[in-house]
Design a protein around this motif. Structure first.
Motif, PDB file in Angstrom:
ATOM      1  N   HIS A 103      10.722  -7.157   8.540  1.00  0.00           N
ATOM      2  CA  HIS A 103       9.625  -6.712   7.674  1.00  0.00           C
ATOM      3  C   HIS A 103       8.670  -5.851   8.481  1.00  0.00           C
ATOM      4  O   HIS A 103       8.512  -6.045   9.678  1.00  0.00           O
ATOM      5  CB  HIS A 103       8.898  -7.923   7.085  1.00  0.00           C
ATOM      6  N   LYS A 163       6.420  -3.989   1.315  1.00  0.00           N
ATOM      7  CA  LYS A 163       7.703  -4.562   0.871  1.00  0.00           C
ATOM      8  C   LYS A 163       7.697  -4.816  -0.635  1.00  0.00           C
ATOM      9  O   LYS A 163       6.638  -4.991  -1.245  1.00  0.00           O
ATOM     10  CB  LYS A 163       8.034  -5.845   1.624  1.00  0.00           C
ATOM     11  N   CYS A 165      10.238  -7.039  -1.656  1.00  0.00           N
ATOM     12  CA  CYS A 165      11.312  -8.041  -1.566  1.00  0.00           C
ATOM     13  C   CYS A 165      11.278  -9.007  -2.737  1.00  0.00           C
ATOM     14  O   CYS A 165      12.317  -9.349  -3.290  1.00  0.00           O
ATOM     15  CB  CYS A 165      11.176  -8.855  -0.298  1.00  0.00           C
ATOM     16  N   ARG A 183      21.740  -6.143   0.684  1.00  0.00           N
ATOM     17  CA  ARG A 183      21.533  -5.518   2.000  1.00  0.00           C
ATOM     18  C   ARG A 183      22.809  -5.572   2.847  1.00  0.00           C
ATOM     19  O   ARG A 183      23.119  -4.633   3.566  1.00  0.00           O
ATOM     20  CB  ARG A 183      20.378  -6.225   2.726  1.00  0.00           C
ATOM     21  N   CYS A 249       9.765 -15.178   3.052  1.00  0.00           N
ATOM     22  CA  CYS A 249      10.067 -14.170   2.037  1.00  0.00           C
ATOM     23  C   CYS A 249      11.266 -14.630   1.191  1.00  0.00           C
ATOM     24  O   CYS A 249      12.228 -15.202   1.712  1.00  0.00           O
ATOM     25  CB  CYS A 249      10.379 -12.844   2.723  1.00  0.00           C
ATOM     26  N   ASP A 251      13.631 -13.094   0.103  1.00  0.00           N
ATOM     27  CA  ASP A 251      14.925 -12.476   0.438  1.00  0.00           C
ATOM     28  C   ASP A 251      15.813 -13.361   1.316  1.00  0.00           C
ATOM     29  O   ASP A 251      16.976 -13.054   1.544  1.00  0.00           O
ATOM     30  CB  ASP A 251      14.738 -11.088   1.077  1.00  0.00           C
TER      31      ASP A 251
HETATM   32 ZN   LIG Z   1      11.410  -9.759   2.524  1.00  0.00          ZN
END
Ligand SMILES: [Zn+2]
Length: 341
Positions: A103, A163, A165, A183, A249, A251
Protein backbone atom coordinates in the motif's frame (compact mmCIF):
# COMPACT_ATOMS: atom_id res chain seq x y z
CA UNK A 1 -21.61 -24.54 30.87
CA UNK A 2 -22.26 -21.74 28.47
CA UNK A 3 -19.49 -20.82 26.06
CA UNK A 4 -18.13 -17.31 25.96
CA UNK A 5 -17.98 -15.67 22.55
CA UNK A 6 -14.20 -16.00 22.59
CA UNK A 7 -14.43 -19.74 23.26
CA UNK A 8 -17.00 -20.16 20.51
CA UNK A 9 -14.92 -18.40 17.86
CA UNK A 10 -11.68 -19.98 18.99
CA UNK A 11 -13.24 -23.43 18.61
CA UNK A 12 -14.65 -22.46 15.21
CA UNK A 13 -11.18 -21.42 14.14
CA UNK A 14 -9.64 -24.62 15.48
CA UNK A 15 -12.23 -26.68 13.62
CA UNK A 16 -11.55 -24.89 10.36
CA UNK A 17 -7.80 -25.13 10.87
CA UNK A 18 -8.45 -28.79 11.78
CA UNK A 19 -9.08 -29.39 8.10
CA UNK A 20 -5.40 -28.68 7.83
CA UNK A 21 -3.75 -31.88 6.78
CA UNK A 22 -0.93 -33.70 8.47
CA UNK A 23 2.42 -32.98 6.88
CA UNK A 24 2.38 -36.29 4.97
CA UNK A 25 -1.11 -35.69 3.65
CA UNK A 26 -0.15 -32.13 2.80
CA UNK A 27 2.77 -33.35 0.71
CA UNK A 28 0.69 -35.85 -1.24
CA UNK A 29 -2.08 -33.33 -1.79
CA UNK A 30 0.05 -30.48 -3.07
CA UNK A 31 -1.33 -30.57 -6.58
CA UNK A 32 -4.95 -30.65 -5.41
CA UNK A 33 -4.28 -27.90 -2.87
CA UNK A 34 -2.99 -25.66 -5.64
CA UNK A 35 -6.05 -26.35 -7.77
CA UNK A 36 -8.40 -25.63 -4.88
CA UNK A 37 -6.49 -22.46 -4.06
CA UNK A 38 -6.76 -21.28 -7.64
CA UNK A 39 -10.53 -21.79 -7.59
CA UNK A 40 -10.85 -20.06 -4.24
CA UNK A 41 -8.92 -16.98 -5.38
CA UNK A 42 -11.56 -16.68 -8.08
CA UNK A 43 -11.64 -17.61 -11.74
CA UNK A 44 -11.42 -15.02 -14.48
CA UNK A 45 -12.26 -16.78 -17.79
CA UNK A 46 -13.98 -13.61 -19.01
CA UNK A 47 -10.60 -11.85 -18.85
CA UNK A 48 -8.82 -14.40 -21.03
CA UNK A 49 -8.03 -12.25 -24.03
CA UNK A 50 -4.54 -11.51 -25.32
CA UNK A 51 -2.67 -8.55 -23.84
CA UNK A 52 -1.77 -5.62 -26.10
CA UNK A 53 1.83 -4.84 -27.07
CA UNK A 54 3.43 -2.82 -24.26
CA UNK A 55 3.77 0.90 -25.08
CA UNK A 56 6.82 2.81 -23.89
CA UNK A 57 5.98 6.20 -22.35
CA UNK A 58 9.25 7.56 -20.99
CA UNK A 59 12.97 6.74 -20.72
CA UNK A 60 15.45 8.21 -18.25
CA UNK A 61 19.06 7.24 -17.83
CA UNK A 62 20.83 7.40 -14.51
CA UNK A 63 24.48 6.64 -13.76
CA UNK A 64 24.17 2.85 -13.64
CA UNK A 65 20.67 1.97 -14.83
CA UNK A 66 17.95 2.95 -17.29
CA UNK A 67 14.40 3.64 -16.09
CA UNK A 68 11.54 3.16 -18.54
CA UNK A 69 7.84 3.55 -18.00
CA UNK A 70 5.37 1.50 -20.08
CA UNK A 71 1.74 0.59 -20.10
CA UNK A 72 0.01 -2.50 -21.40
CA UNK A 73 -3.65 -3.43 -21.73
CA UNK A 74 -4.42 -6.85 -20.28
CA UNK A 75 -7.27 -9.17 -21.29
CA UNK A 76 -9.52 -7.57 -18.66
CA UNK A 77 -9.28 -4.36 -20.75
CA UNK A 78 -7.52 -2.57 -17.90
CA UNK A 79 -4.38 -0.60 -18.58
CA UNK A 80 -1.48 -1.46 -16.28
CA UNK A 81 1.42 0.98 -15.97
CA UNK A 82 4.80 -0.54 -15.13
CA UNK A 83 8.38 0.58 -14.71
CA UNK A 84 11.37 -1.33 -16.06
CA UNK A 85 14.81 -0.78 -14.57
CA UNK A 86 17.70 -2.15 -16.64
CA UNK A 87 21.30 -2.31 -15.41
CA UNK A 88 23.79 -0.45 -17.62
CA UNK A 89 26.51 -3.05 -17.17
CA UNK A 90 27.28 -3.88 -20.80
CA UNK A 91 25.48 -7.24 -20.72
CA UNK A 92 23.06 -8.13 -23.51
CA UNK A 93 20.63 -9.95 -21.20
CA UNK A 94 19.88 -9.97 -17.49
CA UNK A 95 18.27 -12.12 -14.81
CA UNK A 96 14.84 -10.61 -14.15
CA UNK A 97 12.84 -9.78 -11.08
CA UNK A 98 9.28 -8.63 -10.43
CA UNK A 99 9.08 -6.09 -7.63
CA UNK A 100 5.59 -5.81 -6.15
CA UNK A 101 4.78 -2.79 -4.00
CA UNK A 102 2.51 -2.70 -0.95
CA UNK A 103 0.00 0.00 0.00
CA UNK A 104 1.17 3.52 -0.73
CA UNK A 105 1.60 5.43 -3.97
CA UNK A 106 2.55 2.49 -6.16
CA UNK A 107 5.65 1.44 -8.10
CA UNK A 108 7.31 4.87 -7.91
CA UNK A 109 7.68 4.30 -4.19
CA UNK A 110 9.97 1.29 -4.71
CA UNK A 111 12.06 2.65 -7.59
CA UNK A 112 13.36 5.72 -5.78
CA UNK A 113 10.80 8.28 -7.02
CA UNK A 114 8.48 10.60 -5.14
CA UNK A 115 4.74 10.50 -5.83
CA UNK A 116 5.24 13.32 -8.35
CA UNK A 117 7.99 11.38 -10.12
CA UNK A 118 11.04 13.33 -9.00
CA UNK A 119 14.02 11.49 -7.54
CA UNK A 120 13.47 10.49 -3.94
CA UNK A 121 16.72 10.24 -2.05
CA UNK A 122 15.08 9.70 1.31
CA UNK A 123 14.15 6.12 2.08
CA UNK A 124 10.61 5.20 3.08
CA UNK A 125 9.06 2.17 4.79
CA UNK A 126 8.86 0.33 1.49
CA UNK A 127 12.43 1.36 0.83
CA UNK A 128 13.55 1.37 -2.76
CA UNK A 129 13.92 -2.36 -3.23
CA UNK A 130 13.42 -2.29 -6.99
CA UNK A 131 16.32 0.15 -7.24
CA UNK A 132 18.51 -1.96 -4.97
CA UNK A 133 17.92 -4.99 -7.19
CA UNK A 134 18.83 -3.24 -10.45
CA UNK A 135 22.05 -2.16 -8.74
CA UNK A 136 22.76 -5.86 -8.19
CA UNK A 137 22.51 -6.67 -11.90
CA UNK A 138 18.83 -7.64 -12.17
CA UNK A 139 16.40 -6.26 -14.73
CA UNK A 140 13.46 -5.19 -12.58
CA UNK A 141 9.80 -4.97 -13.56
CA UNK A 142 7.61 -2.96 -11.17
CA UNK A 143 3.92 -2.97 -12.15
CA UNK A 144 1.16 -0.93 -10.47
CA UNK A 145 -1.19 -3.17 -8.48
CA UNK A 146 -4.94 -2.96 -9.02
CA UNK A 147 -6.62 -0.72 -6.43
CA UNK A 148 -3.47 0.97 -5.07
CA UNK A 149 -1.63 4.20 -5.94
CA UNK A 150 -2.12 5.00 -9.62
CA UNK A 151 -4.85 2.41 -10.17
CA UNK A 152 -7.69 3.63 -7.97
CA UNK A 153 -11.19 5.01 -8.49
CA UNK A 154 -11.21 8.61 -9.63
CA UNK A 155 -13.29 9.65 -6.62
CA UNK A 156 -10.63 8.25 -4.29
CA UNK A 157 -7.86 10.00 -6.21
CA UNK A 158 -9.75 13.31 -6.08
CA UNK A 159 -10.26 12.87 -2.33
CA UNK A 160 -6.52 12.40 -1.90
CA UNK A 161 -6.77 8.73 -0.96
CA UNK A 162 -4.27 6.21 -2.30
CA UNK A 163 -6.29 3.02 -2.42
CA UNK A 164 -9.66 1.65 -3.53
CA UNK A 165 -9.08 -1.80 -2.09
CA UNK A 166 -12.18 -1.96 0.02
CA UNK A 167 -14.68 -1.13 -2.73
CA UNK A 168 -12.91 -3.44 -5.18
CA UNK A 169 -12.60 -6.27 -2.66
CA UNK A 170 -16.33 -6.02 -1.87
CA UNK A 171 -17.24 -6.12 -5.55
CA UNK A 172 -15.07 -9.18 -6.16
CA UNK A 173 -16.37 -10.93 -3.04
CA UNK A 174 -19.97 -10.42 -4.18
CA UNK A 175 -19.01 -12.02 -7.50
CA UNK A 176 -17.47 -15.02 -5.73
CA UNK A 177 -13.97 -13.85 -6.61
CA UNK A 178 -11.30 -11.95 -4.69
CA UNK A 179 -9.21 -8.82 -5.20
CA UNK A 180 -6.11 -10.81 -4.27
CA UNK A 181 -7.06 -13.34 -6.96
CA UNK A 182 -7.46 -10.54 -9.51
CA UNK A 183 -4.00 -9.21 -8.63
CA UNK A 184 -2.51 -12.70 -8.92
CA UNK A 185 -4.22 -13.16 -12.30
CA UNK A 186 -2.83 -9.84 -13.55
CA UNK A 187 0.65 -10.68 -12.26
CA UNK A 188 0.63 -13.96 -14.20
CA UNK A 189 -0.36 -12.15 -17.41
CA UNK A 190 2.30 -9.53 -16.77
CA UNK A 191 4.92 -12.29 -16.49
CA UNK A 192 3.80 -13.36 -19.99
CA UNK A 193 4.41 -9.78 -21.18
CA UNK A 194 7.75 -9.36 -19.38
CA UNK A 195 9.02 -12.71 -20.72
CA UNK A 196 8.87 -11.28 -24.23
CA UNK A 197 11.48 -8.56 -23.50
CA UNK A 198 14.57 -9.41 -25.57
CA UNK A 199 17.10 -8.81 -22.81
CA UNK A 200 15.45 -11.09 -20.25
CA UNK A 201 17.53 -14.22 -19.62
CA UNK A 202 15.37 -17.36 -19.91
CA UNK A 203 15.90 -18.28 -16.26
CA UNK A 204 12.39 -17.64 -14.99
CA UNK A 205 11.70 -14.72 -12.68
CA UNK A 206 12.57 -13.67 -9.18
CA UNK A 207 9.77 -12.04 -7.20
CA UNK A 208 10.24 -9.54 -4.37
CA UNK A 209 7.08 -8.42 -2.57
CA UNK A 210 6.43 -6.36 0.53
CA UNK A 211 3.27 -6.45 2.68
CA UNK A 212 0.21 -6.46 0.35
CA UNK A 213 2.69 -6.94 -2.51
CA UNK A 214 4.12 -9.96 -0.68
CA UNK A 215 0.64 -11.50 -0.52
CA UNK A 216 0.44 -11.16 -4.34
CA UNK A 217 4.03 -12.38 -4.73
CA UNK A 218 3.46 -15.39 -2.47
CA UNK A 219 0.21 -16.56 -4.08
CA UNK A 220 1.60 -15.94 -7.57
CA UNK A 221 4.69 -18.00 -6.72
CA UNK A 222 2.57 -20.86 -5.35
CA UNK A 223 0.66 -21.12 -8.63
CA UNK A 224 3.22 -20.02 -11.22
CA UNK A 225 6.35 -22.13 -11.60
CA UNK A 226 8.04 -19.33 -13.54
CA UNK A 227 8.68 -17.76 -10.12
CA UNK A 228 12.08 -19.33 -9.47
CA UNK A 229 13.14 -17.45 -6.32
CA UNK A 230 10.95 -15.46 -3.96
CA UNK A 231 11.42 -12.83 -1.25
CA UNK A 232 8.43 -12.11 0.99
CA UNK A 233 8.90 -9.17 3.35
CA UNK A 234 6.47 -8.08 6.06
CA UNK A 235 3.80 -10.72 5.40
CA UNK A 236 4.50 -14.40 6.23
CA UNK A 237 2.78 -15.26 9.52
CA UNK A 238 -0.24 -17.21 10.66
CA UNK A 239 -3.57 -15.71 9.55
CA UNK A 240 -4.73 -16.23 13.12
CA UNK A 241 -2.29 -13.69 14.61
CA UNK A 242 -2.22 -11.23 11.71
CA UNK A 243 -5.28 -10.62 9.53
CA UNK A 244 -7.66 -12.37 11.97
CA UNK A 245 -6.33 -10.53 15.02
CA UNK A 246 -5.36 -7.07 13.79
CA UNK A 247 -7.40 -4.75 11.51
CA UNK A 248 -6.15 -5.25 7.95
CA UNK A 249 -7.11 -4.15 4.45
CA UNK A 250 -10.00 -6.19 3.03
CA UNK A 251 -7.78 -7.29 0.12
CA UNK A 252 -6.17 -9.89 2.44
CA UNK A 253 -9.29 -11.97 3.02
CA UNK A 254 -9.97 -15.18 1.12
CA UNK A 255 -13.32 -16.83 1.87
CA UNK A 256 -12.86 -20.53 2.56
CA UNK A 257 -9.08 -20.43 2.85
CA UNK A 258 -8.97 -22.12 6.28
CA UNK A 259 -10.72 -25.12 4.74
CA UNK A 260 -7.48 -25.60 2.79
CA UNK A 261 -4.76 -24.53 5.15
CA UNK A 262 -3.32 -21.81 7.36
CA UNK A 263 -0.84 -19.49 5.61
CA UNK A 264 2.38 -21.48 6.34
CA UNK A 265 0.91 -24.60 4.67
CA UNK A 266 0.07 -22.50 1.61
CA UNK A 267 3.42 -20.71 1.35
CA UNK A 268 5.06 -24.12 1.80
CA UNK A 269 3.69 -24.94 -1.66
CA UNK A 270 6.48 -22.75 -3.06
CA UNK A 271 8.96 -25.46 -1.98
CA UNK A 272 11.37 -26.75 -3.18
CA UNK A 273 11.98 -23.38 -4.87
CA UNK A 274 14.14 -20.86 -2.96
CA UNK A 275 12.19 -18.61 -0.56
CA UNK A 276 13.51 -15.85 1.69
CA UNK A 277 11.33 -14.44 4.48
CA UNK A 278 12.09 -11.03 5.95
CA UNK A 279 10.33 -9.77 9.09
CA UNK A 280 10.72 -6.75 11.37
CA UNK A 281 10.98 -7.66 15.05
CA UNK A 282 8.66 -4.71 15.77
CA UNK A 283 6.17 -5.27 12.91
CA UNK A 284 2.74 -4.40 14.41
CA UNK A 285 0.76 -5.81 11.45
CA UNK A 286 2.40 -9.18 10.82
CA UNK A 287 3.94 -9.91 14.25
CA UNK A 288 7.38 -11.48 14.35
CA UNK A 289 6.35 -14.13 16.90
CA UNK A 290 3.75 -15.33 14.42
CA UNK A 291 6.32 -15.26 11.63
CA UNK A 292 8.59 -17.46 13.75
CA UNK A 293 5.82 -20.04 14.23
CA UNK A 294 5.06 -19.91 10.51
CA UNK A 295 8.72 -20.39 9.58
CA UNK A 296 9.02 -23.44 11.88
CA UNK A 297 6.11 -25.06 10.04
CA UNK A 298 7.50 -24.14 6.66
CA UNK A 299 10.92 -25.53 7.60
CA UNK A 300 9.28 -28.94 8.04
CA UNK A 301 7.69 -28.65 4.60
CA UNK A 302 10.97 -27.63 2.98
CA UNK A 303 12.75 -30.50 4.72
CA UNK A 304 10.17 -32.91 3.40
CA UNK A 305 10.50 -31.42 -0.08
CA UNK A 306 14.22 -32.23 0.07
CA UNK A 307 15.48 -28.64 -0.01
CA UNK A 308 15.76 -27.42 3.60
CA UNK A 309 18.49 -24.93 2.62
CA UNK A 310 16.17 -23.25 0.09
CA UNK A 311 14.17 -21.61 2.90
CA UNK A 312 15.98 -18.69 4.52
CA UNK A 313 14.87 -15.94 6.85
CA UNK A 314 16.02 -12.70 8.43
CA UNK A 315 14.52 -10.94 11.45
CA UNK A 316 15.65 -7.33 11.36
CA UNK A 317 15.26 -4.78 14.14
CA UNK A 318 12.71 -2.60 12.28
CA UNK A 319 8.92 -2.53 12.05
CA UNK A 320 6.62 -3.00 9.07
CA UNK A 321 9.25 -2.14 6.48
CA UNK A 322 11.78 -3.59 4.07
CA UNK A 323 15.30 -3.98 5.44
CA UNK A 324 17.04 -5.72 2.56
CA UNK A 325 20.44 -6.07 4.19
CA UNK A 326 20.42 -9.83 3.46
CA UNK A 327 17.51 -10.36 1.08
CA UNK A 328 18.76 -8.25 -1.88
CA UNK A 329 22.03 -10.14 -2.18
CA UNK A 330 20.28 -13.46 -1.55
CA UNK A 331 17.92 -12.88 -4.48
CA UNK A 332 20.67 -11.76 -6.86
CA UNK A 333 22.72 -14.82 -5.82
CA UNK A 334 19.91 -17.24 -6.73
CA UNK A 335 20.27 -16.13 -10.34
CA UNK A 336 24.01 -16.23 -10.29
CA UNK A 337 23.64 -19.88 -9.20
CA UNK A 338 21.15 -20.58 -12.01
CA UNK A 339 23.23 -18.85 -14.68
CA UNK A 340 26.25 -20.90 -13.71
CA UNK A 341 24.62 -24.28 -13.19
ZN1 LIG B 1 -5.50 -2.95 0.27
Amino acid sequence: MEKTLEQFFYEQYKQAAGHKRTLEQYESHRYQLKQKLEALLGEFPDWDKPASEPVKETVREFEDYRQERYHVQLGNQLEVPFYVLTPLNGKAAHPSVLALHGHGYGPKQIIGLTKKGTRNLRSNAQSDYALQLVKRGCKVFAPALLGIGERIFQADAEAGRDKSCEQLAKLFLMEGRTLLGARVWETGRLIDVFSSFEDVLPLGFGIFGFSGGAAVAGFTAILDERAKAVVLAGYPSQFRDSILEIPHCLDNYLPGILQLSELPGLLGLISPRPLFIETGEKDPLFPSESAKTAIKQMEKIYLQSGSPEALQHHFHSGGHEVDGSLSYDWLARQFWKRENS
